[in-house]
Design an enzyme around this catalytic site. Structure first.
Site, mmCIF file in Angstrom:
data_model
loop_
_atom_site.group_PDB
_atom_site.id
_atom_site.type_symbol
_atom_site.label_atom_id
_atom_site.label_comp_id
_atom_site.label_asym_id
_atom_site.label_seq_id
_atom_site.Cartn_x
_atom_site.Cartn_y
_atom_site.Cartn_z
ATOM 1 N N ARG A 84 6.423 24.858 33.165
ATOM 2 C CA ARG A 84 5.313 23.985 32.777
ATOM 3 C C ARG A 84 4.059 24.225 33.602
ATOM 4 O O ARG A 84 2.980 23.831 33.226
ATOM 5 C CB ARG A 84 5.720 22.516 32.934
ATOM 6 C CG ARG A 84 6.917 22.118 32.106
ATOM 7 C CD ARG A 84 7.467 20.778 32.551
ATOM 8 N NE ARG A 84 7.958 20.893 33.932
ATOM 9 C CZ ARG A 84 8.257 19.862 34.715
ATOM 10 N NH1 ARG A 84 8.106 18.637 34.277
ATOM 11 N NH2 ARG A 84 8.720 20.053 35.929
ATOM 12 N N GLU B 16 2.654 18.541 46.778
ATOM 13 C CA GLU B 16 2.047 17.409 47.469
ATOM 14 C C GLU B 16 0.859 17.950 48.240
ATOM 15 O O GLU B 16 0.970 18.997 48.880
ATOM 16 C CB GLU B 16 3.046 16.757 48.424
ATOM 17 C CG GLU B 16 4.214 16.103 47.721
ATOM 18 C CD GLU B 16 5.242 15.513 48.683
ATOM 19 O OE1 GLU B 16 5.103 15.664 49.906
ATOM 20 O OE2 GLU B 16 6.194 14.894 48.194
ATOM 21 N N ASN C 282 -13.924 13.610 48.907
ATOM 22 C CA ASN C 282 -15.101 14.166 48.238
ATOM 23 C C ASN C 282 -14.698 15.417 47.477
ATOM 24 O O ASN C 282 -13.762 16.109 47.882
ATOM 25 C CB ASN C 282 -16.180 14.559 49.251
ATOM 26 C CG ASN C 282 -16.576 13.427 50.167
ATOM 27 O OD1 ASN C 282 -16.625 12.276 49.764
ATOM 28 N ND2 ASN C 282 -16.852 13.746 51.411
ATOM 29 N N ARG D 151 -22.071 26.203 51.833
ATOM 30 C CA ARG D 151 -22.240 24.788 52.171
ATOM 31 C C ARG D 151 -21.911 24.642 53.648
ATOM 32 O O ARG D 151 -20.823 24.969 54.092
ATOM 33 C CB ARG D 151 -21.315 23.907 51.332
ATOM 34 C CG ARG D 151 -21.704 23.875 49.868
ATOM 35 C CD ARG D 151 -20.871 22.852 49.106
ATOM 36 N NE ARG D 151 -21.136 22.917 47.694
ATOM 37 C CZ ARG D 151 -22.022 22.151 47.058
ATOM 38 N NH1 ARG D 151 -22.716 21.262 47.731
ATOM 39 N NH2 ARG D 151 -22.191 22.284 45.767
ATOM 40 N N HIS E 97 -21.768 21.753 58.671
ATOM 41 C CA HIS E 97 -22.036 20.334 58.889
ATOM 42 C C HIS E 97 -21.031 19.684 59.830
ATOM 43 O O HIS E 97 -19.874 20.088 59.884
ATOM 44 C CB HIS E 97 -21.976 19.576 57.556
ATOM 45 C CG HIS E 97 -22.897 20.116 56.515
ATOM 46 N ND1 HIS E 97 -22.519 20.253 55.210
ATOM 47 C CD2 HIS E 97 -24.169 20.562 56.582
ATOM 48 C CE1 HIS E 97 -23.530 20.737 54.506
ATOM 49 N NE2 HIS E 97 -24.542 20.944 55.319
ATOM 50 N N LYS F 7 -11.708 16.731 58.852
ATOM 51 C CA LYS F 7 -11.679 17.081 57.435
ATOM 52 C C LYS F 7 -10.411 17.855 57.109
ATOM 53 O O LYS F 7 -9.982 18.709 57.878
ATOM 54 C CB LYS F 7 -12.886 17.946 57.066
ATOM 55 C CG LYS F 7 -14.216 17.233 57.202
ATOM 56 C CD LYS F 7 -15.371 18.145 56.871
ATOM 57 C CE LYS F 7 -16.688 17.412 57.035
ATOM 58 N NZ LYS F 7 -17.834 18.304 56.795
ATOM 59 N N HIS G 205 -18.257 22.405 60.007
ATOM 60 C CA HIS G 205 -17.482 22.960 58.898
ATOM 61 C C HIS G 205 -18.415 23.496 57.824
ATOM 62 O O HIS G 205 -19.468 22.922 57.547
ATOM 63 C CB HIS G 205 -16.589 21.879 58.273
ATOM 64 C CG HIS G 205 -16.007 22.307 56.968
ATOM 65 N ND1 HIS G 205 -16.493 21.863 55.757
ATOM 66 C CD2 HIS G 205 -15.005 23.168 56.679
ATOM 67 C CE1 HIS G 205 -15.806 22.431 54.783
ATOM 68 N NE2 HIS G 205 -14.903 23.220 55.309
ATOM 69 N N TYR H 89 -12.285 17.558 49.701
ATOM 70 C CA TYR H 89 -12.350 17.241 51.124
ATOM 71 C C TYR H 89 -11.732 15.863 51.336
ATOM 72 O O TYR H 89 -12.166 14.898 50.717
ATOM 73 C CB TYR H 89 -13.784 17.078 51.611
ATOM 74 C CG TYR H 89 -14.806 18.114 51.276
ATOM 75 C CD1 TYR H 89 -15.455 18.798 52.290
ATOM 76 C CD2 TYR H 89 -15.199 18.375 49.955
ATOM 77 C CE1 TYR H 89 -16.451 19.713 52.008
ATOM 78 C CE2 TYR H 89 -16.184 19.295 49.668
ATOM 79 C CZ TYR H 89 -16.815 19.951 50.699
ATOM 80 O OH TYR H 89 -17.798 20.857 50.417
ATOM 81 N N LYS I 49 -31.810 21.827 52.590
ATOM 82 C CA LYS I 49 -31.381 21.230 53.861
ATOM 83 C C LYS I 49 -30.609 22.242 54.706
ATOM 84 O O LYS I 49 -30.893 22.407 55.897
ATOM 85 C CB LYS I 49 -30.515 19.991 53.585
ATOM 86 C CG LYS I 49 -30.010 19.293 54.838
ATOM 87 C CD LYS I 49 -29.249 18.025 54.499
ATOM 88 C CE LYS I 49 -27.798 18.317 54.300
ATOM 89 N NZ LYS I 49 -26.957 17.126 54.174
#
Length: 177
Positions: A24, A29, A48, A58, A61, A71, A118, A130, A163
């Site tokens: 399937r 988990e 997020n 990205r 930060h 995180k 990160h 995240y 930014k």
């Protein structure tokens, strides 16, 4: 145990969930409080999701105390090079980083504790999940550092937010005391 935890260095853990495929698809988990607690990972407070086109960077930060964050990163679709950089002023590893390829195919996750910046670059269009620990997002505590020293990222195809393009180099950034 549904997870294997592998130390990458600097206190960063690569989390390898057990995947149970069948005709399937598969089941896995992605968080289990009791297992993560044994590995020293706190319970998440926020989750997020980001979608990034191929080439997007990205980061890098982090949030300063008293609103620091940990995180747990995983990829739901696509493939990224994920990076964690030590930004603790008192650390002998200040500025050192580790990285891992996270993808839909390998199912890997990364635990990044507070005190690390990160970021990631999308190697293909990617959806990233995240889980945030310790504190929820606090704009006034958010900081960033410039990504240019990350050798594993392709700067020629980099797509950045305004930014992120303005982040200072590490030696000019406000870091953890």
């Amino acid at each position: 145990m549904p997870f294997d935890f592998e130390e990458l260095g600097l206190g960063i853990l690569l989390i390898k969930p057990k995947v149970f495929p069948d005709n399937r698809g598969y089941f896995k988990e992605i968080f289990k409080g009791s297992e993560f607690k044994k590995a020293g990972i706190p319970i998440p407070l926020q989750a997020n999701v980001s979608y990034s086109k191929r080439g997007v960077i990205r980061g890098l930060h982090y949030q300063l105390p008293p609103k620091e964050q940990g995180k747990i990163i995983t990829v739901l679709e696509g493939k990224i090079i994920d990076v964690a950089i030590d930004v603790r002023k008192s650390s002998p590893n200040l500025g050192k980083y580790v990285y891992a390829e996270l993808s839909k195919e390998n199912h890997f996750m990364l635990w990044i504790p507070p005190g690390f910046a990160h970021g990631f670059q999308a190697l293909e269009d990617s959806i990233v999940l995240y889980f945030i620990t310790h504190n929820e997002y606090s704009p006034q505590h958010e900081r960033c550092i410039n990504y240019s020293f990350i050798k594993e990222w392709n700067k020629d195809e980099a797509i950045l937010s305004d930014k992120d393009a303005k982040c200072p180099p590490l030696d000019k950034a406000e870091v953890f005391e």
